[in-house]
Design a protein around this motif. Structure first.
Motif, PDB file in Angstrom:
ATOM      1  N   GLU A  28      80.176  65.879  15.556  1.00  0.00           N
ATOM      2  CA  GLU A  28      79.151  65.368  16.281  1.00  0.00           C
ATOM      3  C   GLU A  28      77.687  65.966  15.972  1.00  0.00           C
ATOM      4  O   GLU A  28      77.515  67.224  15.869  1.00  0.00           O
ATOM      5  CB  GLU A  28      79.735  66.041  17.732  1.00  0.00           C
ATOM      6  CG  GLU A  28      78.393  65.377  18.726  1.00  0.00           C
ATOM      7  CD  GLU A  28      78.885  66.238  20.071  1.00  0.00           C
ATOM      8  OE1 GLU A  28      78.886  67.366  20.009  1.00  0.00           O
ATOM      9  OE2 GLU A  28      78.829  65.442  21.089  1.00  0.00           O
ATOM     10  N   MET A  83      73.764  65.793  16.226  1.00  0.00           N
ATOM     11  CA  MET A  83      72.514  65.696  17.203  1.00  0.00           C
ATOM     12  C   MET A  83      71.402  66.138  16.888  1.00  0.00           C
ATOM     13  O   MET A  83      71.226  67.014  16.077  1.00  0.00           O
ATOM     14  CB  MET A  83      72.898  66.392  18.696  1.00  0.00           C
ATOM     15  CG  MET A  83      73.943  66.149  19.423  1.00  0.00           C
ATOM     16  SD  MET A  83      74.015  67.166  20.935  1.00  0.00           S
ATOM     17  CE  MET A  83      75.512  66.624  21.544  1.00  0.00           C
ATOM     18  N   ARG A 131      71.510  69.623  15.303  1.00  0.00           N
ATOM     19  CA  ARG A 131      72.812  70.221  15.618  1.00  0.00           C
ATOM     20  C   ARG A 131      73.849  69.750  14.453  1.00  0.00           C
ATOM     21  O   ARG A 131      74.251  68.538  14.582  1.00  0.00           O
ATOM     22  CB  ARG A 131      73.501  69.638  17.039  1.00  0.00           C
ATOM     23  CG  ARG A 131      74.513  70.592  17.500  1.00  0.00           C
ATOM     24  CD  ARG A 131      75.891  69.965  17.550  1.00  0.00           C
ATOM     25  NE  ARG A 131      76.881  70.686  18.043  1.00  0.00           N
ATOM     26  CZ  ARG A 131      78.173  70.722  17.808  1.00  0.00           C
ATOM     27  NH1 ARG A 131      78.369  70.138  16.591  1.00  0.00           N
ATOM     28  NH2 ARG A 131      79.101  71.577  18.238  1.00  0.00           N
ATOM     29  N   CYS A 175      80.015  73.465  24.601  1.00  0.00           N
ATOM     30  CA  CYS A 175      78.533  73.907  24.318  1.00  0.00           C
ATOM     31  C   CYS A 175      78.079  73.219  23.100  1.00  0.00           C
ATOM     32  O   CYS A 175      78.357  73.722  22.180  1.00  0.00           O
ATOM     33  CB  CYS A 175      78.340  75.235  24.483  1.00  0.00           C
ATOM     34  SG  CYS A 175      76.790  75.731  24.455  1.00  0.00           S
ATOM     35  N   ALA A 176      77.134  72.038  23.276  1.00  0.00           N
ATOM     36  CA  ALA A 176      76.613  71.621  22.074  1.00  0.00           C
ATOM     37  C   ALA A 176      75.725  72.189  21.380  1.00  0.00           C
ATOM     38  O   ALA A 176      75.694  72.221  20.198  1.00  0.00           O
ATOM     39  CB  ALA A 176      76.476  69.988  22.462  1.00  0.00           C
ATOM     40  N   ILE A 177      74.627  72.596  22.202  1.00  0.00           N
ATOM     41  CA  ILE A 177      73.360  72.931  21.556  1.00  0.00           C
ATOM     42  C   ILE A 177      73.014  74.180  22.542  1.00  0.00           C
ATOM     43  O   ILE A 177      72.921  74.137  23.565  1.00  0.00           O
ATOM     44  CB  ILE A 177      72.324  71.984  21.763  1.00  0.00           C
ATOM     45  CG1 ILE A 177      72.542  70.864  20.665  1.00  0.00           C
ATOM     46  CG2 ILE A 177      70.939  72.863  21.438  1.00  0.00           C
ATOM     47  CD1 ILE A 177      71.483  69.882  20.544  1.00  0.00           C
ATOM     48  N   VAL A 205      72.689  72.280  25.890  1.00  0.00           N
ATOM     49  CA  VAL A 205      73.353  70.892  26.246  1.00  0.00           C
ATOM     50  C   VAL A 205      74.755  71.033  26.284  1.00  0.00           C
ATOM     51  O   VAL A 205      75.408  71.662  25.268  1.00  0.00           O
ATOM     52  CB  VAL A 205      72.800  69.987  24.863  1.00  0.00           C
ATOM     53  CG1 VAL A 205      73.596  68.414  24.951  1.00  0.00           C
ATOM     54  CG2 VAL A 205      71.388  69.794  24.987  1.00  0.00           C
ATOM     55  N   GLU A 261      71.759  68.836  30.229  1.00  0.00           N
ATOM     56  CA  GLU A 261      70.930  69.669  29.453  1.00  0.00           C
ATOM     57  C   GLU A 261      70.047  70.469  30.224  1.00  0.00           C
ATOM     58  O   GLU A 261      69.797  70.106  31.640  1.00  0.00           O
ATOM     59  CB  GLU A 261      69.806  68.489  29.025  1.00  0.00           C
ATOM     60  CG  GLU A 261      68.670  69.255  28.121  1.00  0.00           C
ATOM     61  CD  GLU A 261      67.302  68.420  28.133  1.00  0.00           C
ATOM     62  OE1 GLU A 261      67.765  67.246  27.538  1.00  0.00           O
ATOM     63  OE2 GLU A 261      66.263  68.944  28.328  1.00  0.00           O
TER      64      GLU A 261
END
Lengths: 416, 160
Positions: free
Chosen positions: A359, A361, A378, B63-65, B80, B93
């Motif tokens: 993924e 971003m 990301r 937890c993406a960011i 994010v 967010e």
């Protein structure tokens, strides 16, 4: 030692009868449970401390055949079993995010190509999509479909590069050559579409640079149909080989919960039971209007990740054929690009895309000028590689190349 | 809440924002929402509790960011957070403002292992200290760096 005739201080000296008796008595005392738990703990700690000296730290990389780029994996090995691992990245850090703060928006497009050399167009697509969202720009239908086709071509060539790398990792040069040969056809498709093999510089803010040429329309279907036949030869080469099977089945196992918690995304996560694909569950562009399936396996070992990637390649072919039909139905005269303003209104926007590795971003903070205030990328591999300790713990040293190949390292995007 | 996979419905953003305001009241400000996006603002004191609540109660597993933004007068940390099951594809967010003279924020790497490297990266590039982080060392830049290159006070060539 021999000259003085004592012989007792030497390493090979026989223990005396009294020593043997004492040792046997001590062992019997342990078995009979004569020590309390505190004493027992001390004995075990002392033995464990001695055992620790057998463990060895080995540095694999940055110049190592398994690393596929510049990164280091320091492993602790107990004999043949890996007990600990520390990944080290950052050799390729260029300060990409900081550099973009010094460029106008259109000038970042060729820079975004350089994030990932194996699938350059996905990052350019993601960047353009993020800026379009900030501009509140609805791009033409045809551009959306062309971007889908371009994305899938890049996914295919990235996966084929991964397949070639896996082949050499496991000592089979035939797979490397066959996968590279198939990849070359997709590179030719890139050339027909936009004139470059790798760093394509093709998507634009507001659409794509040019319409699909006639030669592309003709060859893309031929290429897809050819590939759908040829991939089965490579699959046969791997699945009929017991060497491949024994090195992939049952290695690098993690659970689904661990996988989600550690932030692993992409085919590595879908091989571990995480049923998520941004193309289906958070559709961007026109992915909700083309038909495809998302392969998900729950085994969670290297073989499941391999099967997911192979199945994704076949699904990419289906997407390309479907999207090409839609492009041809729209006709040659439909628009493919809008004019975009150079200043982006102040605000915060982010785009998400299903990159071939996971993924990806981008988070854009704009302040109303023609340059971004902050642009965060990301990168999927940056987080996937941080989970290498749980992935390789407990496996054999010889399995590390295969396990780490299954997350498909690409250092350009990792270090940014 | 269960772990079953659900298909998207447009009430999801409201469900999550209601759950957050029900638990934290005015301490978590809902700044807006789009399709599959929810924008919130939290403070340094409750960010760990908010993340714990999202992870434990609402099944936000990923937890993406975690990133820093230098706003010159103050700094921001943006989280994010993403869901795989009951709100599949929904992103929350969370923005936290912190003052320049006290750049400390609790870590969330004990909740999500994936936040570990994000926080290390944010520390080395912005100098934001994540309290409780087990291994706050430089990751991308050389160990000898004594400055934080992504701050706005660090100028690039041609950027005066």
């Amino acid at each position: 030692m021999m000259a003085d005739g004592s012989g007792k201080e030497g390493a090979g000296a026989e223990p005396t009868r009294a020593q043997v008796d004492a040792e046997q008595e001590f062992d019997r005392a342990i078995v009979e449970g004569k020590f309390d738990s505190v004493d027992m703990r001390k004995v075990l700690d002392a033995e464990g401390g001695v055992m620790d000296m057998d463990k060895m730290w080995i540095t694999m990389g940055p110049q190592h055949p398994f690393s596929h780029g510049l990164w280091t994996l320091i492993i602790q090995a107990d004999g043949e079993i890996v007990t600990d691992a520390i990944p080290i990245v950052g050799y390729l850090h260029r300060g990409w995010e900081k550099e973009t703060e010094n460029r106008t928006y259109p000038k970042i497009i060729p820079m975004a190509d350089r994030l990932c050399y194996a699938a350059s167009m996905t990052y350019t697509h993601l960047y353009c999509m993020t800026v379009e969202k900030a501009l509140d720009l609805e791009i033409p239908e045809k551009a959306k479909y062309i971007r889908i086709v371009a994305d899938e071509i890049n996914r295919l060539q990235s996966h084929l590069m991964w397949l070639a790398a896996v082949g050499t990792d496991m000592g089979n040069f035939t797979i490397f050559l066959w996968a590279s040969r198939e990849r070359e056809f997709w590179m030719d498709m890139n050339i027909r579409l936009c004139g470059a093999r790798m760093t394509t510089n093709y998507p634009r803010i507001g659409g794509v640079r040019n319409d699909t040429p006639d030669i592309f329309d003709r060859d893309i279907i031929r290429c897809t149909e050819h590939f759908e036949k040829m991939i089965w030869e490579i699959i046969g080469l791997i699945d009929n080989s017991s060497i491949y099977q024994s090195r992939m089945v049952g290695t690098g196992i993690i659970t689904r919960e661990q996988c989600a918690n550690l932030g692993i995304t992409g085919p590595a996560a879908r091989g571990t039971g995480v049923d998520f694909d941004a193309r289906r569950d958070d559709p961007y562009d026109n992915y909700d209007k083309v038909g495809f399936e998302v392969p998900v396996l729950t085994a969670g070992d290297s073989y499941a990740r391999y099967v997911v990637r192979m199945e994704e390649m076949l699904q990419s072919c289906i997407i390309i054929k479907d999207a090409m039909q839609k492009i041809q139905a729209l006709g040659k005269n439909s628009p493919y690009r809008l004019k975009a303003p150079s200043r982006v209104p102040a605000g915060r926007h982010f785009g998400r895309i299903e990159d071939c590795r996971g993924e990806a971003m981008m988070y854009l903070v704009s302040d109303g000028t023609d340059k971004p205030y902050r642009l965060k990328v990301r990168s999927p591999i940056f987080i996937n590689v941080s989970a290498s300790k749980p992935l390789v713990q407990g496996c054999r040293i010889a399995d590390i190349p295969v396990i780490m190949a299954m997350i498909d390292m690409c250092l350009g995007e990792t270090d940014r | 809440m269960g772990m079953e996979i659900r298909e998207y419905s447009d009430s999801w953003e409201r469900e999550v924002s209601d759950a957050l305001s029900g638990r934290f009241g005015a301490a978590v400000e809902i700044a807006g929402s789009e399709v599959r996006r929810l924008f919130t603002k939290a403070s340094r004191d409750n960010i760990h509790d908010v993340c714990r609540f999202l992870h434990d109660e609402l099944n936000f597993e990923h937890c993406a960011i975690v990133m820093g933004v230098d706003m010159v007068d103050y700094m921001q940390v943006v989280y994010v957070i993403e869901n795989y099951t009951n709100f599949r594809g929904l992103l929350v967010e969370i923005t936290v403002d912190i003052q320049n003279d006290d750049l400390h924020i609790p870590t969330v790497s004990d909740i999500w292992g994936g936040a570990n490297w994000h926080e290390r990266e944010t520390w080395e590039l912005f100098g934001i200290v994540f309290d409780g982080h087990t291994n706050l060392k430089r990751l991308l830049t050389p160990d000898t760096y004594e400055f934080f290159p992504f701050r706005k006070s660090y100028k690039l060539r041609g950027q005066e």
